[in-house]
Structures are given as structure tokens and as C-alpha cells.
Design an enzyme around this catalytic site. Structure first.
Site, PDB file in Angstrom:
ATOM      1  N   HIS A 362      -3.397  -2.902   7.821  1.00  0.00           N
ATOM      2  CA  HIS A 362      -2.684  -2.521   7.004  1.00  0.00           C
ATOM      3  C   HIS A 362      -3.112  -3.691   5.613  1.00  0.00           C
ATOM      4  CE1 HIS A 362      -0.421   0.899   8.141  1.00  0.00           C
ATOM      5  NE2 HIS A 362      -1.671   0.380   9.510  1.00  0.00           N
ATOM      6  N   LYS A 545      10.379  -5.624  -3.421  1.00  0.00           N
ATOM      7  CA  LYS A 545       9.550  -5.643  -2.277  1.00  0.00           C
ATOM      8  C   LYS A 545       9.543  -6.691  -1.119  1.00  0.00           C
ATOM      9  CE  LYS A 545       7.035  -4.931  -5.343  1.00  0.00           C
ATOM     10  NZ  LYS A 545       5.454  -4.541  -5.104  1.00  0.00           N
ATOM     11  N   ARG A 546       8.443  -7.369   0.161  1.00  0.00           N
ATOM     12  CA  ARG A 546       9.295  -8.513   0.241  1.00  0.00           C
ATOM     13  C   ARG A 546       7.946  -8.828  -0.119  1.00  0.00           C
ATOM     14  NH1 ARG A 546       9.975  -8.830   6.155  1.00  0.00           N
ATOM     15  NH2 ARG A 546       9.808 -10.932   5.999  1.00  0.00           N
ATOM     16  N   LYS A 551       1.849 -10.747  -3.955  1.00  0.00           N
ATOM     17  CA  LYS A 551       2.941  -9.786  -4.471  1.00  0.00           C
ATOM     18  C   LYS A 551       3.114 -10.411  -6.246  1.00  0.00           C
ATOM     19  CE  LYS A 551       4.663  -7.702  -0.273  1.00  0.00           C
ATOM     20  NZ  LYS A 551       4.125  -5.929  -0.293  1.00  0.00           N
ATOM     21  N   THR A 653       4.011   1.417  -0.791  1.00  0.00           N
ATOM     22  CA  THR A 653       4.722   2.682  -1.431  1.00  0.00           C
ATOM     23  C   THR A 653       6.037   2.522  -1.952  1.00  0.00           C
ATOM     24  OG1 THR A 653       5.391   2.124   0.958  1.00  0.00           O
ATOM     25  CG2 THR A 653       4.210   3.220   1.193  1.00  0.00           C
ATOM     26  N   LYS A 657       7.367   5.972  -4.392  1.00  0.00           N
ATOM     27  CA  LYS A 657       9.263   6.258  -3.739  1.00  0.00           C
ATOM     28  C   LYS A 657       9.782   6.090  -5.808  1.00  0.00           C
ATOM     29  CE  LYS A 657       9.326   3.800   0.322  1.00  0.00           C
ATOM     30  NZ  LYS A 657       9.591   3.155   0.488  1.00  0.00           N
TER      31      LYS A 657
END
Ligand code: 26W
Length: 809
Positions: A362, A545-546, A551, A653, A657
Site C-alpha cells: 500500500h 486525509k491524513r 500529500k 480512496t 468517495k
């Protein structure tokens, strides 16, 4: 044992009412008059659980009779989300429940607020596990999820003067009505100790653990949607052995010592490690991983031997999916059980083991690939280290045979890393001990084959696959966005699309229907009113998100600061009102990420206090991001921020969504963004930035972030403002790291991002164009159903077929 018939639970409103009252009286021991809200919640939960347990009984019988190949999903994390709403939907008892609560003077909304979510995960990996087991049940695949029942889940996040504060998450403080403890299935797990040779056997050893603990399982029901199947997720909790309480010490007043062994044991499943990308290498974490694997493998073998006696059938009846490297020690553990306890010879045991396991990776971040010091393994799991050495010896012989004399390749591929401290490379062990390795999005799987695991792909090309992630449409549109689900069901003539998400494509034609577009817009606006994060007519720009520098929440922040400057320079400009919503947790020890959170809140406060800018721009940080909050934010989003440096986000993910709920994506060619753009159409996606190849090139050719600072006035103004303390003197660490190494090329992508945001604003100004793009995003997201993901795993890796469960027994 003959099957005595159980009286079936009625399906009428009166039956449900009666069952609720009997739960209240006989299981909660209270009455309608004196029942608390929590009594009502638990009585309702038990009543709904009974209806699912009914299906569970028929599922177990049908699956057991079929003696299929079982899928066992081994994951250190599950982000299951709140259970009540889901189980009301999957048991079709939502209306019955609302009705039955009336005489108790309670509303379903009030009761649902008491339904805590088991936060047994960090982020993407944990939630994916939950979506996949949901889809396995919905697809009638015989499966069991195995995990750890942490007493304390992911920490509760609160903001204290703009910074993240963490509090322990005692999620089951009031108990958990959704679980079934199964003490009879306890397992004993050993640690430490030494090994002894077994006379007459060159390979077998006797392991004498220095310490043992008990693993006690409890399971939760995993119902399928619109089908009878109800699978389970079994979570292990560590307990001290019966003899662990030392009465003599207690009566001698040594209270702490008396319970220390029990405490030591229970510590194993005490708390989830809150890191989601950097391995800390704590021994307790390895203990947790082995605890999970040993308990689960023994339970899997117990289930196998109920219907089978020939070990050579084991792999035909069992496929174990390893959710990242965290449960990889299961490979040497199965070898230990087969060779040492069941006395199979090595080669037979190894051929069974390799055909039993599959591994999903992952991540691509080197610091997230787990390696354990050999000395720690030697101390904690001496027998497993011996077995790993043997596995490695056989493996390196195979490498030598394929690439004779290539010592460097041998050194690179060895399961034991020799550079500096000797470490066990868990990803290498996972690849060697499995028959299938997959990434979680096309680009990720390609980069795995071409970079981190290239040597292995050269040796075993057929072993490497891709299975692009997916999400549960039941939780992330039907439960999260009932308004939009209703519009879709009206358009498609019923909710069949929830089991066949590709049917959303039938919405495409409605994108040209002005009335449908109006309805679509009103749903989004109503969801924004519910969220109350800001002006419901503003462009709701969401980054949830984290927190991690790859990111690039810091890039979103540079955009916000630039907008702030632009509005101040031109107060009467025709500005599009925008609400920028951040949410997400940072690993407690990840200081760079926590600095970004602090700067976000400082910028938010500065803008809110600025009379010129505040009417046009609002920044919100929603605390304690979790599954329940995601379900509230996603339906209200207009713009989905997926702006990671290309080549760093394995899949994502949240991107799926948000797109499924009609948000438009601004993103890079990273992870599943690429596949989302391919499905929804390039014209319905806002693309910017370097691609993965260009990003790698930029670093190789020498990247100098300062050049961008020098060259771009707006960028320079934003960074200078931070360094000048314009935002409450906060954020210098962030600016420093961007002007220093800028690991994730934030400054390199700044201008392209800003230009793309102007593209977004141009589209937003054309309401019909935006709404059409939004409808087409939803219509073309069928591919991202976790049902499709599970169908891919079932066909290409697990090689299993659905086992139908009869409605009536
Ligand atoms: C050793 C500490 C640690 C803990 C968790 C992890 C996880 C693999 C991190 C994770 O959650 N990865 C995310 O997995 C999602 C599901 O596949 C992907 O969609 C995300 O891109 C990926 O970051 C790595 C390292």
C-alpha cells in the site's frame, strides 16, 4: 448434534417492537419507564444484531456445507465506522426501528449519536480493509477478516491554540453491543525463549517460549447488502493466562507486582500505533503483529481441520491476503506450525505456504517499508528467525540459479539487509512467501515493478499484479448521502445500482436535463447547509486525509495565502466565495505535519479576522477526522483536493468517495487519480503538475526550490508573509523546509496548481457546465466500487467463487 429449529424472528412492526422490548427487559434488565438513552441504544442494537445473526447462522451452515476455499483477510487495521445505521440499512429495519423507539420517547437520530465508531485504524489501509470485507459479504464470498481488538483506537484529535492535541480513544468504554466474545476459541501465543533440536529431525525444532499470553477473540458481523450472506471479522484481544494474577504477592500488599504479568500481556492489544507511514520499530509493534498472526493461523487451521484432514488440501481451501507487510510474520509462523507442530517436511510445508499467501503493498515510501532488527527478532521470535534464514537460503539459491554470479543482486534481494545493522526486510519476505503481489492502482503497481521491487519482478514477472482500490457505495453514498441516493434511485428506477455500481452510467443522459441538474444542485446545497462549514453557496473546497508532506496540504495552504493576498490587493474584485475545509490527523511524532496543522489554523484565524477577505474566503479545520465525519463532509464537497506529488500516493480512496458524490477533482497524475480521470473524462477533471516520471527527473537533475521562489512573485510573497510572521508568527518551519529541501517538490508545482485553480473558478462560474461535470463524475465512477475490486481479487488472486446462502433454512 441434530438441528433443532429456532423460531424465526418476525418481520412485522409489531414483531420488531416486541423484540426491542424484550431486549430492553431481558437483556438490559430495565423497563420502558426507566430506560436511559443508552439502554434504548443497546436494546435496539441487540434487536438489529439478532436479525443479522439469523442470517449469520444460515451463512455459516451454507458455507460450511460447501467446504469452499476460504478468504482470510489479515489486517492490523480496520476502520469499520459506526455500526447502527449500517446494520439498520443491511437488515432493512430502519423504519421499524424509528417506529419501535417512539413508545420509549426516543428518536433514531438521538440514538444514533450514541453509536461510537471503532477507530481501529489510521487511514486508507484500515478503511480499505473495511470496504473490502463489506464487498466480500455482498458478493457472497466465504471470508473472515482477522484483526486486533485494540482497547484504545486512533487517538481523538482536538485543537489547542491551533495545534493538534491527542487524547486516548477509549472507544468501548460503554461496551460494544455489536461484538460476540468467543472465549472458547482462545489461543495461546508464545514470545522470547529459545529453541531446542528435535532428535532425529534435521529441520524440526522445539521452541520453548519465555512468556505466553492468551488471545481471546470476539467477532462482529459483516452483513452483505441485498443478499443473505453475513460474514464475520474476528478481532483478537490479549489476556494474561489464568495463573497471571499472583495472589501471594497481592496478599503481601505488592498490588502492582501481583497484576504485572497480566498487564504485560494485555499491553499487546492495548493501543493502535498511530503512525501511517513511518515505522518506529518498536518491539511491542512486532509483538502485536505476531500476536495477530499466531492467533489467526491457529484459528484458520482449526477451521480447516473441521472439514479436511489432508494438509495438501490446505492451500486449496485457504487463501490468506496480507494487508501490507504488517502481518508478514504469518509466513514463518505457518512454516513453524506445519514443520515443528504438524511434522511436515520442509519442502512440502513450503509449497503449501507459498500457495496459501498473497500480499498487497500500500505504499511506495521507503520509510514505510518495515524492516526489523535481526537482534530484536532473535530475542522475541528466535524460532521464526531460524525459519526466515532457511527461507532466505533456499530463495537466494533460486536467485543464484537465475542470475549466476550476480552478488550485488543477491545482496539487494536478500530478506536480510546487511548494510549497517542487520535487519529483516518484511517486504522481501512477503514477496518470497506469497504467490501473488499487488499494488493498489495502475501507476503504483507499475512503480512497484519498476522501482522498489524491480529485482523480484525480474525474477517472478507473473507474480506481480494490480488491483485498483475501491470503496463501499453503501456506506459512502447510500448512508452518507441519502438525498443524492434518492435522486439516483429515482433516475435509475430503484436501488439496484448499489449492488451494480456500473449502472450509474445510465445517469449520463440526465446530465443534459435542466430539471435533473437543478435537483442535483439542490441536493449538494442541502448537504452543505447540513455541514454548516460556511456559506452554502460558496465553492466548498475539501482536503480530507491524513497529514503527510507527500500529500501536500502545504501546497493547498500556499494557494489559500495567495488568494488572501489577491483579495487584499483587489478588495472589489469579482471573487468567487470559497470555503476551504481541511480535516485529518498527523502521527503524534510527525512534527513537520503538526507544524502544517498549526499554520493552517493560524491562516484561518488571520483571514477570519480580516474584514476585507473574510466575506470571500473562509478556512475551516474540522477536528477529529474519522469515518463518521467523512460521511458528513463528502456529500457537501464541490472540489476534491488530490494534490500529492506524482508517484507518492499509492492510490487514495478519498478521491473515489468525493468523485462518486459529485465533487470535481483537482489533482496530479498520481495513484488512482489517473484512473478516475480516465473514467470521468479529461474534460471533467482539473489536472496539474509534474507526472511521476518528471518528478523523479527533477530530483535527479538537481532540484533547487529557491529558483521557483526567486522566479514567482506570488509564491515569494506567500513564503515571505509566513516568514514575516503574518499569521500569528506561525509556520516558519514550514517555509524553511520548502525553501530548503522541499522533499515533495511543492514549489515546483505551485504555479501549475494556481493556474489550474483559475480553471476551476472559470468552470464554477458556469453553473450548468459545473453541474454537468458533477453528474458525469458520479455517473462514471462505477469502476471504483469495492465490489469490483473484490471481484478482481476473487478472479485473479484468490480464485474463489460466490457461495449463495438460502433465504430460509
Ligand atoms: C509502519 C507504519 C505504517 C503504517 C501504515 C502504513 C499504511 C500502508 C499506510 C496507508 O494507509 N497507505 C494507504 O493505503 C491506501 C489503501 O490502499 C491507499 O489508498 C493510500 O494511497 C495509501 O497511502 C504504512 C506504514
Amino acid at each position: 448434534r441434530q438441528g433443532i429449529g429456532l423460531r424465526r424472528l418476525g418481520s412485522t412492526a409489531d414483531d420488531f417492537q416486541q423484540d426491542l422490548l424484550s431486549s430492553l427487559y431481558y437483556r438490559k434488565g430495565t423497563t420502558v419507564e426507566s430506560a436511559s438513552a443508552r439502554d434504548a441504544y443497546e436494546a435496539l442494537a441487540l434487536t438489529v444484531r439478532d436479525r443479522l445473526a439469523d442470517r449469520r447462522a444460515r451463512t455459516a451452515a451454507a458455507q460450511f456445507a460447501h467446504n469452499p476455499r476460504w478468504v482470510y483477510y489479515l489486517s492490523a487495521e480496520y476502520l469499520l465506522g459506526a455500526q447502527l445505521e449500517q446494520n439498520l440499512l443491511y437488515s432493512g429495519t430502519g423504519d421499524l426501528a424509528a417506529q419501535a423507539l417512539k413508545p420509549l420517547g426516543r428518536s433514531l437520530e438521538e440514538i444514533e449519536d450514541l453509536d461510537v465508531e471503532p477507530g481501529l485504524g489510521n487511514g486508507g489501509l484500515g478503511r480499505l480493509a473495511a470496504c473490502l470485507i463489506d464487498s466480500m459479504a455482498t458478493r457472497d464470498i466465504p471470508a473472515v477478516g482477522y484483526g486486533i481488538r485494540y482497547d484504545f483506537g486512533i487517538f481523538k484529535q482536538s485543537l489547542e491554540d491551533g495545534g493538534q492535541a491527542e487524547r486516548a480513544d477509549d472507544w468501548a468504554f460503554h461496551g460494544n453491543p455489536w461484538e460476540f466474545p468467543a472465549p472458547d476459541d482462545r489461543q495461546t501465543v508464545g514470545f522470547y525463549g529459545h529453541t531446542e533440536p528435535v532428535p532425529g529431525s534435521p529441520v524440526r525444532k522445539r521452541w520453548v517460549p519465555g512468556e505466553t499470553v492468551l488471545g481471546e477473540p470476539s467477532h462482529m458481523l459483516v452483513p452483505g447488502y441485498n443478499t443473505e450472506t453475513v460474514n464475520i471479522v474476528r478481532l483478537w484481544r490479549a489476556r494474561g493466562s489464568e495463573a497471571s494474577f499472583d495472589l501471594s504477592r497481592f496478599s503481601a500488599g505488592q498490588y502492582a507486582e501481583a497484576v504485572q504479568e497480566a498487564v504485560r500481556a494485555e499491553n499487546i492489544s492495548k493501543v493502535l500505533y498511530p503512525d501511517d507511514s513511518t515505522e518506529l520499530g518498536r518491539e511491542l509493534r512486532l509483538k502485536q503483529q505476531y500476536f495477530l498472526c499466531s492467533c489467526s493461523l491457529r484459528d484458520i487451521i482449526r477451521r480447516f481441520r473441521l472439514r479436511n484432514e489432508n494438509w495438501d488440501d490446505f492451500a486449496d481451501k485457504t487463501i490468506i491476503q496480507l494487508n501490507d507487510t504488517h502481518p508478514t510474520v504469518a509466513i514463518p509462523e505457518l512454516m513453524r506450525l506445519l514443520v515443528d507442530e504438524y511434522e511436515l517436511d520442509w519442502d512440502r510445508a513450503w509449497s503449501i505456504t507459498r500457495r496459501t499467501f498473497a500480499y498487497t503493498c500500500h505504499t511506495l515510501l521507503p520509510e514505510a517499508l518495515e524492516t526489523w532488527p535481526v537482534h530484536m527478532f532473535e530475542r522475541l521470535l528466535p524460532r521464526h528467525l531460524e525459519i526466515i534464514y532457511l527461507i532466505n537460503m533456499h530463495f537466494l539459491r533460486e536467485v543464484e540459479a537465475h542470475f549466476p554470479g550476480d552478488a550485488d543482486r543477491i545482496r539487494r534481494m536478500s530478506i536480510i539487509g546487511e548494510n549497517g545493522e542487520r535487519r529483516v526486510r518484511m517486504a522481501h519476505l512477503a514477496v518470497v512467501g506469497t504467490e501473488a503481489v499487488n499494488g493498489v492502482a495502475e501507476l503504483h503497481s507499475k512503480l512497484l515493478r519498476e522501482t522498489v521491487l524491480q529485482d523480484f519482478a525480474d525474477l517472478w514477472p507473473a507474480k506481480f499484479q494490480n488491483v485498483t482500490n475501491g470503496i463501499s457505495p453503501r456506506r459512502f453514498i447510500r448512508l452518507a448521502n441519502p438525498r443524492l441516493s434518492e435522486v439516483i434511485s429515482d433516475g435509475l428506477g430503484g436501488d439496484g445500482w448499489l449492488n451494480d455500481l456500473d449502472r450509474l452510467a445510465e445517469l449520463e443522459s440526465l446530465a443534459d436535463d435542466p430539471a435533473f441538474r437543478e435537483r442535483w444542485r439542490s441536493v449538494k446545497r442541502a448537504n452543505k447547509v447540513d455541514l454548516a462549514a460556511g456559506d452554502p453557496d460558496s465553492l466548498t473546497d475539501v482536503m480530507i486525509k491524513r497529514f503527510h508532506e507527500y500529500k501536500r496540504q502545504q501546497l493547498k495552504l500556499l494557494h489559500v495565502i495567495t488568494m488572501y493576498h489577491r483579495i487584499r490587493e483587489n478588495p472589489n474584485g469579482d471573487w468567487i466565495p470559497r470555503t476551504v475545509l481541511f480535516a485529518g490527523k498527523a502521527a503524534p511524532a510527525y512534527h513537520a505535519a503538526k507544524h502544517i496543522i498549526r499554520l493552517i489554523n493560524a491562516v484561518a484565524a488571520t483571514i477570519a479576522a480580516d474584514p476585507v477577505v473574510a466575506p470571500h474566503l473562509r478556512v475551516v479545520f474540522a477536528e477529529n477526522y474519522n469515518v463518521t465525519l467523512a460521511e458528513r463532509i463528502i456529500p457537501a464537497a464541490d472540489l476534491s483536493e488530490q494534490i500529492s506529488l506524482a508517484g507518492k500516493e499509492a492510490s487514495g480512496t478519498g478521491n473515489m468517495k468525493l468523485a462518486l458524490n459529485g465533487a470535481l477533482t483537482i489533482g496530479t497524475l498520481d495513484g488512482a487519480n489517473i484512473e478516475i480521470r480516465a473514467h470521468v473524462g479529461e474534460e471533467n477533471f482539473f489536472l496539474f503538475g509534474l507526472d511521476a516520471f518528471q518528478a523523479a527527473e527533477a530530483r535527479i537533475n538537481g532540484y533547487h526550490p529557491r529558483e521557483h521562489y526567486e522566479r514567482d512573485a506570488e509564491l515569494r510573497a506567500a513564503l515571505d508573509a509566513i516568514n514575516a510572521g503574518a499569521f500569528g508568527g506561525v509556520g516558519r518551519e514550514v517555509a524553511e523546509s520548502l525553501l530548503g529541501w522541499d522533499e515533495y517538490l511543492t514549489l515546483a508545482d505551485y504555479r501549475s496548481y494556481l493556474d489550474c485553480q483559475e480553471e476551476v473558478e472559470r468552470a464554477w462560474r458556469d453553473r450548468d457546465r459545473w453541474t454537468r461535470m458533477s453528474i458525469l463524475n458520479t455517473a462514471r465512477c462505477g469502476f471504483f466500487s469495492a465490489d469490483r475490486t473484490v471481484a478482481d481479487y476473487a478472479a485473479r488472486i484468490w480464485r474463489v467463487a460466490p457461495v449463495p446462502v438460502p433465504r430460509e433454512d
